[in-house]
Design a protein around this motif. Structure first.
Motif, mmCIF file in Angstrom:
data_model
loop_
_atom_site.group_PDB
_atom_site.id
_atom_site.type_symbol
_atom_site.label_atom_id
_atom_site.label_comp_id
_atom_site.label_asym_id
_atom_site.label_seq_id
_atom_site.Cartn_x
_atom_site.Cartn_y
_atom_site.Cartn_z
ATOM 1 N N UNK A 1 1.245 9.568 15.478
ATOM 2 C CA UNK A 1 1.088 8.503 14.500
ATOM 3 C C UNK A 1 1.579 8.898 13.121
ATOM 4 N N UNK A 2 1.767 7.874 12.302
ATOM 5 C CA UNK A 2 2.319 8.089 10.960
ATOM 6 C C UNK A 2 1.275 8.592 9.969
ATOM 7 N N UNK A 3 0.037 8.136 10.087
ATOM 8 C CA UNK A 3 -0.968 8.460 9.082
ATOM 9 C C UNK A 3 -1.260 9.952 9.037
ATOM 10 N N UNK A 4 -1.276 10.628 10.174
ATOM 11 C CA UNK A 4 -1.589 12.051 10.181
ATOM 12 C C UNK A 4 -0.527 12.841 9.428
ATOM 13 N N UNK A 5 0.742 12.457 9.577
ATOM 14 C CA UNK A 5 1.816 13.146 8.859
ATOM 15 C C UNK A 5 1.720 12.855 7.361
ATOM 16 N N UNK A 6 1.433 11.605 7.019
ATOM 17 C CA UNK A 6 1.247 11.267 5.606
ATOM 18 C C UNK A 6 0.111 12.075 4.994
ATOM 19 N N UNK A 7 -0.999 12.189 5.707
ATOM 20 C CA UNK A 7 -2.141 12.924 5.168
ATOM 21 C C UNK A 7 -1.809 14.400 4.982
ATOM 22 N N UNK A 8 -1.075 14.985 5.927
ATOM 23 C CA UNK A 8 -0.690 16.393 5.788
ATOM 24 C C UNK A 8 0.207 16.586 4.564
ATOM 25 N N UNK A 9 1.228 15.736 4.450
ATOM 26 C CA UNK A 9 2.148 15.879 3.334
ATOM 27 C C UNK A 9 1.496 15.613 1.992
ATOM 28 N N UNK A 10 0.684 14.578 1.921
ATOM 29 C CA UNK A 10 0.049 14.231 0.645
ATOM 30 C C UNK A 10 -1.054 15.223 0.279
ATOM 31 N N UNK B 1 -5.633 7.538 3.276
ATOM 32 C CA UNK B 1 -6.739 7.598 4.243
ATOM 33 C C UNK B 1 -7.491 6.268 4.331
ATOM 34 N N UNK B 2 -7.709 5.615 3.183
ATOM 35 C CA UNK B 2 -8.564 4.428 3.168
ATOM 36 C C UNK B 2 -7.815 3.123 3.372
ATOM 37 N N UNK B 3 -6.539 3.065 2.966
ATOM 38 C CA UNK B 3 -5.867 1.760 2.923
ATOM 39 C C UNK B 3 -4.601 1.670 3.755
ATOM 40 N N UNK B 4 -3.979 2.793 4.093
ATOM 41 C CA UNK B 4 -2.692 2.721 4.795
ATOM 42 C C UNK B 4 -2.917 2.523 6.281
ATOM 43 N N UNK B 5 -2.441 1.430 6.867
ATOM 44 C CA UNK B 5 -2.621 1.209 8.302
ATOM 45 C C UNK B 5 -1.666 2.077 9.115
ATOM 46 N N UNK B 6 -2.030 2.301 10.369
ATOM 47 C CA UNK B 6 -1.138 3.001 11.293
ATOM 48 C C UNK B 6 -0.074 2.028 11.769
ATOM 49 N N UNK B 7 1.191 2.371 11.570
ATOM 50 C CA UNK B 7 2.273 1.448 11.898
ATOM 51 C C UNK B 7 2.980 1.809 13.204
ATOM 52 N N UNK C 1 0.833 -1.203 0.000
ATOM 53 C CA UNK C 1 0.000 0.000 0.000
ATOM 54 C C UNK C 1 0.867 1.252 0.000
ATOM 55 N N UNK C 2 1.900 1.263 0.846
ATOM 56 C CA UNK C 2 2.723 2.470 0.887
ATOM 57 C C UNK C 2 3.548 2.618 -0.384
ATOM 58 N N UNK C 3 3.981 1.506 -0.992
ATOM 59 C CA UNK C 3 4.672 1.606 -2.285
ATOM 60 C C UNK C 3 3.749 2.228 -3.324
ATOM 61 N N UNK C 4 2.469 1.846 -3.314
ATOM 62 C CA UNK C 4 1.498 2.464 -4.216
ATOM 63 C C UNK C 4 1.355 3.948 -3.914
ATOM 64 N N UNK C 5 1.315 4.303 -2.632
ATOM 65 C CA UNK C 5 1.220 5.715 -2.241
ATOM 66 C C UNK C 5 2.427 6.494 -2.746
ATOM 67 N N UNK C 6 3.623 5.910 -2.624
ATOM 68 C CA UNK C 6 4.835 6.578 -3.104
ATOM 69 C C UNK C 6 4.790 6.798 -4.610
ATOM 70 N N UNK C 7 4.337 5.771 -5.349
ATOM 71 C CA UNK C 7 4.235 5.912 -6.789
ATOM 72 C C UNK C 7 3.243 6.982 -7.195
ATOM 73 N N UNK C 8 2.080 7.006 -6.557
ATOM 74 C CA UNK C 8 1.081 8.033 -6.861
ATOM 75 C C UNK C 8 1.582 9.423 -6.485
#
Length: 421
Positions: free
Chosen positions: A299-308, A409-415, A238-245
């Motif tokens: 958590x990681x997801x909040x930072x990912x959402x802000x950056x993306x 938001x929909x697929x990336x789990x909190x790690x 999932x995160x590899x897909x996020x990186x590609x997008x």
């Protein structure tokens, strides 16, 4: 009856990592931490020399646009193809400092080869050497960071790495640009090779005794088994897909905007593009450590959402703005995106490979996804701009950016919790 007094001189509680301290700047471990700071600064100096300056230098050597494009494409392909093998190589190397030193020396050699023999085969060889060395250098620095501070404090350390790298990129852009303008185009690459010396000195300041790499599990197998296991991990995919997008949306935005600026601004285009490069670096330097701390605390997801989330906003705004000042302000949003991905990519790799020796292999896998997205981005955006106009191209890039946000938001789990367990 009086209770016995506790001993006055109690030993301090053991730190999570002997290379880390408990002060506010926890990720800095004295001399070694400062050495890592300056290593990121000078590493960024060195890498900046292999940016747009190559095209300028080769143009002055009477190379055609086709020849320059072919040389740059060779370097880009090697950088993309070697991500995973280089990550596996760094994992297999017990001495990460040696791997980083070898990569720096290879980059210096590639700069000298490029400037001393600007012919087809030497330049191609320089691009191949630089591409592979860069794939080794990045994971080596990430591995040194992990060994210095441990997984529990890696987020803030990565943020600090990003801050010094951003400052280094800005300083190097001005320094190398001035050298190329007032001395010669060749001086850019001689200076690039010379900057490897302070980078090696900074690397030498990192003491081996301060490095405590995580112990791998027994019987985890080699690189092929590790790659197979990573490809079976849903969060990795999932995160590899996020990186590609992410890079599919991001990579073409500034080149596409630069094309419009060149047509409208004339001689001032270079200054505007330079400002569009420096502004995100300033934003990234300011916020990257805070994003690392936020990733550790919330958590990681909040930072990912802000950056993306900055991606679709930037694409839509670039579709609407025209003036140079507005363009620079909008491009500054790239600093938010760069800080988010720059900090989170190695941090998530550390989360998802906890207890194994596959950290750099996972980082290389994410780097491969980034490279594929970036390679496709400029081609797709260029075709869209030519067929339907630049406004449509920016809207398309914004839509891809929105898709990356929805994927997180929909697929990336909190790690973070998983790593803690």
């Amino acid at each position: 009856m009086r209770r016995p007094r506790p001993p006055r001189n109690r030993p301090p509680a053991p730190a999570l990592n002997p290379g880390a301290t408990d002060r506010g700047d926890r990720q800095v471990a004295g001399r070694s931490g400062q050495g890592l700071d300056w290593l990121n600064f000078f590493m960024s100096n060195v890498q900046t020399g292999f940016g747009p300056f190559i095209a300028v230098f080769l143009t002055a050597q009477a190379w055609t646009e086709l020849e320059i494009g072919l040389a740059l494409s060779v370097g880009a392909f090697v950088s993309m193809a070697m991500q995973v093998p280089a990550g596996a190589l760094v994992d297999a190397t017990p001495n990460k400092r040696f791997a980083a030193a070898a990569a720096l020396l290879a980059i210096a050699a590639s700069a000298i080869l490029l400037v001393a023999w600007p012919e087809t085969l030497p330049v191609m060889g320089s691009e191949v050497l630089h591409g592979f060395a860069s794939c080794v250098l990045g994971p080596s620095i990430a591995a040194i960071s992990l060994a210095l501070v441990g997984r529990e404090r890696l987020g803030e350390r990565l943020g600090r790495n990003a801050r010094f790298a951003a400052i280094g990129s800005g300083v190097a852009a001005g320094l190398l640009g001035a050298a190329g303008t007032w001395i010669s185009g060749a001086s850019v690459f001689w200076l690039t090779a010379a900057l490897c010396i302070p980078a090696l000195m900074a690397l030498a300041a990192i003491r081996p005794a301060d490095l405590r790499p995580p112990a791998p599990e027994k019987g985890e197998g080699g690189a092929l088994r590790g790659l197979r296991d990573l490809l079976r991990n849903r969060a990795v995919l999932v995160f590899a897909l996020c990186c590609g997008l992410f890079t599919l949306s991001n990579a073409a935005m500034l080149p596409l905007a630069g094309t419009q600026v060149t047509r409208n601004a004339g001689d001032e285009a270079n200054l505007i593009i330079a400002a569009c490069i420096i502004a995100p670096q300033l934003i990234m330097a300011a916020i990257a450590p805070g994003m690392g701390r936020l990733a550790e605390s919330s958590g990681r997801r909040i930072v990912l959402l802000i950056g993306f989330a900055a991606l679709p906003a930037r694409g839509l705004l670039l579709m609407l703005v025209e003036g140079p000042a507005w363009l620079i302000l909008v491009q500054a949003l790239d600093g938010i995106s760069a800080a988010g991905l720059g900090v989170m990519l190695p941090l998530l790799a550390a989360d998802l490979t906890r207890g194994t020796n596959r950290f750099n292999l996972c980082t290389g896998l994410f780097g491969l996804a980034v490279g594929i997205g970036g390679t496709l981005s400029t081609t797709i955006a260029g075709l869209a701009a030519e067929w339907f106009g630049p406004g449509t191209a920016f809207a398309m890039l914004a839509g891809i950016g929105l898709l990356s946000v929805l994927t997180v938001w929909a697929a990336m789990p909190e790690t973070r919790e998983a790593a803690a367990r």
